[in-house]
Design an enzyme around this catalytic site. Structure first.
Site, mmCIF file in Angstrom:
data_model
loop_
_atom_site.group_PDB
_atom_site.id
_atom_site.type_symbol
_atom_site.label_atom_id
_atom_site.label_comp_id
_atom_site.label_asym_id
_atom_site.label_seq_id
_atom_site.Cartn_x
_atom_site.Cartn_y
_atom_site.Cartn_z
ATOM 1 N N HIS A 32 0.864 -1.180 0.000
ATOM 2 C CA HIS A 32 0.000 0.000 0.000
ATOM 3 C C HIS A 32 0.903 1.233 0.000
ATOM 4 O O HIS A 32 1.116 1.872 1.019
ATOM 5 C CB HIS A 32 -0.932 0.012 1.220
ATOM 6 C CG HIS A 32 -2.241 -0.651 0.950
ATOM 7 N ND1 HIS A 32 -3.127 -0.177 0.007
ATOM 8 C CD2 HIS A 32 -2.803 -1.769 1.463
ATOM 9 C CE1 HIS A 32 -4.192 -0.963 -0.033
ATOM 10 N NE2 HIS A 32 -4.020 -1.944 0.836
ATOM 11 N N TYR A 68 -7.093 7.864 -17.705
ATOM 12 C CA TYR A 68 -8.186 8.565 -17.026
ATOM 13 C C TYR A 68 -8.366 9.974 -17.581
ATOM 14 O O TYR A 68 -7.413 10.588 -18.049
ATOM 15 C CB TYR A 68 -7.896 8.647 -15.525
ATOM 16 C CG TYR A 68 -7.648 7.312 -14.875
ATOM 17 C CD1 TYR A 68 -8.230 6.151 -15.396
ATOM 18 C CD2 TYR A 68 -6.841 7.183 -13.758
ATOM 19 C CE1 TYR A 68 -8.001 4.915 -14.815
ATOM 20 C CE2 TYR A 68 -6.608 5.952 -13.167
ATOM 21 C CZ TYR A 68 -7.187 4.823 -13.710
ATOM 22 O OH TYR A 68 -6.961 3.613 -13.121
ATOM 23 N N GLU A 117 0.231 8.318 11.563
ATOM 24 C CA GLU A 117 -1.135 7.801 11.766
ATOM 25 C C GLU A 117 -2.055 8.777 12.493
ATOM 26 O O GLU A 117 -3.264 8.565 12.543
ATOM 27 C CB GLU A 117 -1.074 6.444 12.483
ATOM 28 C CG GLU A 117 -0.547 5.345 11.548
ATOM 29 C CD GLU A 117 -0.350 4.012 12.247
ATOM 30 O OE1 GLU A 117 -0.003 4.017 13.442
ATOM 31 O OE2 GLU A 117 -0.551 2.976 11.592
ATOM 32 N N ASP A 165 -4.827 2.198 1.798
ATOM 33 C CA ASP A 165 -5.184 1.635 3.108
ATOM 34 C C ASP A 165 -5.700 2.742 4.041
ATOM 35 O O ASP A 165 -6.612 2.537 4.837
ATOM 36 C CB ASP A 165 -3.977 0.916 3.736
ATOM 37 C CG ASP A 165 -2.725 1.800 3.797
ATOM 38 O OD1 ASP A 165 -2.633 2.779 3.020
ATOM 39 O OD2 ASP A 165 -1.830 1.528 4.622
#
Ligand code: NI
Length: 396
Positions: free
Chosen positions: A104, A302, A376, A109
């Site tokens: 990831h 894209y 985090e 994630d």
């Protein structure tokens, strides 16, 4: 306690749970369109919150609906992508990838865990808002044709149809605690270019008997830059880069052919189509003039990503209200591509960035590198901000 305080305290109360979810996802990454275990895991988490998901949307995607009072009044969609990249993780962390060669490394994630956290918060508050929240967990952001386009085809934006859709993406050079917004044009379309120049190989000492594809290719590469410098409007961001040129001759051997691969990026569909035609014409006519032949192939990626100006302005204000003026920044244009752009083509949309860096902790690596990681603490911000934006926009 007012609603803002409730959002903050709910996000705080489940902060460790969301970190644990992020670490589980990080340790078990799956490549684009192979997110089978991730999808099952997300479904289980949603069920544990009391939310019933619709599984198997575009194979490994899922959607879910959180209905408040008067659920038809307004619908806000929130999107997360779930896929990982073919990169070997180099971080030595307890949650290091256990799937060899898969990582990831683009923060999906983080997007998935933070949407799960947002779902939990909003589900706990569903007695306090009117309207509905549609959760979209999509596969395959990193790989053409893009999971977003498949989710749309599978009806993710129907029944009920959202009034607005939001998505977020990690931004490692922005410190955790901060977020970024940009109204209007934000990210580029990205197309892959494949050119094969055919000549006639032979002894390098006798160029008059050969048609030298290397010289032709050199002219093509230089000439194509005119697309950027002479054809693109000065107002239109345009990038043309070639990263692969293969010519397998030798010091004294002219090869038969040369292969070239590159990327073309811009932010306007009309210009994009015109540039494709012009690049092909330049490459073909140059080659023809020099006696060779050329195959020019463009694989469309894209589309460009445009944020709704009004919606983004409101979202930015909700962010200032929640996080303070100092923690909300304006973003520069970004010439990367993102399949969230498919949603922006069919719905009123806002894609914003979540700061995840922390220089003091040594968390500075870019996305798509083997040492990418996040602070985090950003997860709590991701959860509370997405919840707050949703609640405020439902009221708008
Ligand atoms: Ni990404």
């Amino acid at each position: 306690m007012d609603l803002k305080e409730k959002v903050k305290s709910l996000a705080e109360a489940q902060a460790q749970e969301i970190v644990d979810i992020r670490r589980h996802l990080h340790a078990h990454p799956e490549l684009s369109f192979q997110e089978h275990e991730t999808s099952k895991y997300v479904a289980e988490r949603l069920k544990s919150f009391g939310i019933t998901p619709t599984e198997g949307v575009a194979d490994t995607g899922l959607t879910a609906l959180i209905e408040g009072k008067n659920p038809q009044k307004k619908v806000i969609a929130l999107r997360a992508d779930m896929d990982a990249l073919p990169i070997q993780e180099a971080n030595d962390v307890p949650y290091k990838s256990t799937n060899n060669g898969v990582m990831h490394a683009c923060g999906h994630d983080v997007h998935t865990s933070s949407l799960l956290g947002t779902a939990k918060v909003l589900n706990q508050l569903k007695g306090e808002f009117e309207g509905s929240v549609k959760l979209i967990f999509q596969p395959g952001e990193e790989k053409i044709p893009g999971g977003a386009s498949l989710m749309i085809k599978a009806g993710a934006l129907e029944a009920p149809k959202p009034n607005h859709i939001f998505g977020q993406h990690v931004l490692p050079h922005l410190p955790a605690g901060k977020v970024g917004f940009r109204e209007g044009m934000y990210m580029a379309s990205a197309d892959e270019i494949y050119i094969t120049v055919k000549g006639k190989g032979g002894h390098a000492a006798m160029p008059e008997k050969n048609i030298d594809p290397i010289l032709i290719t050199s002219h093509i590469i230089v000439a194509l830059q005119q697309i950027v410098s002479r054809h693109a409007s000065p107002k239109m961001p345009t990038v043309l880069s070639f990263g692969r040129v293969i010519a397998e001759g030798a010091t004294n051997v002219i090869p038969n052919e040369v292969k070239v691969e590159g990327t073309f990026r811009t932010m306007d569909e009309e210009w994009r189509a015109k540039a494709h035609q012009r690049m092909k014409a330049i490459a073909e006519s140059l080659t023809e003039g020099m006696g060779g032949s050329c195959e020019f192939e463009i694989r469309r990626g894209y589309p460009f990503l445009k944020n709704s100006p009004e919606l983004t302005q409101r979202a930015r204000n909700y962010a200032i209200d929640l996080l303070g003026n100092d923690n909300v920044v304006d973003l520069d244009l970004w010439l990367a591509a993102e399949d969230f752009s498919y949603y922006t083509q069919v719905a009123d949309a806002c894609f914003y960035r979540l700061g995840t860096g922390n220089e003091e902790k040594g968390i500075t690596s870019s996305v798509h590198t083997p040492t990418f990681d996040i602070d985090e603490d950003a997860l709590k911000v991701g959860v509370s901000l997405m919840s707050w934006i949703t609640l405020q926009e439902l009221k708008h």
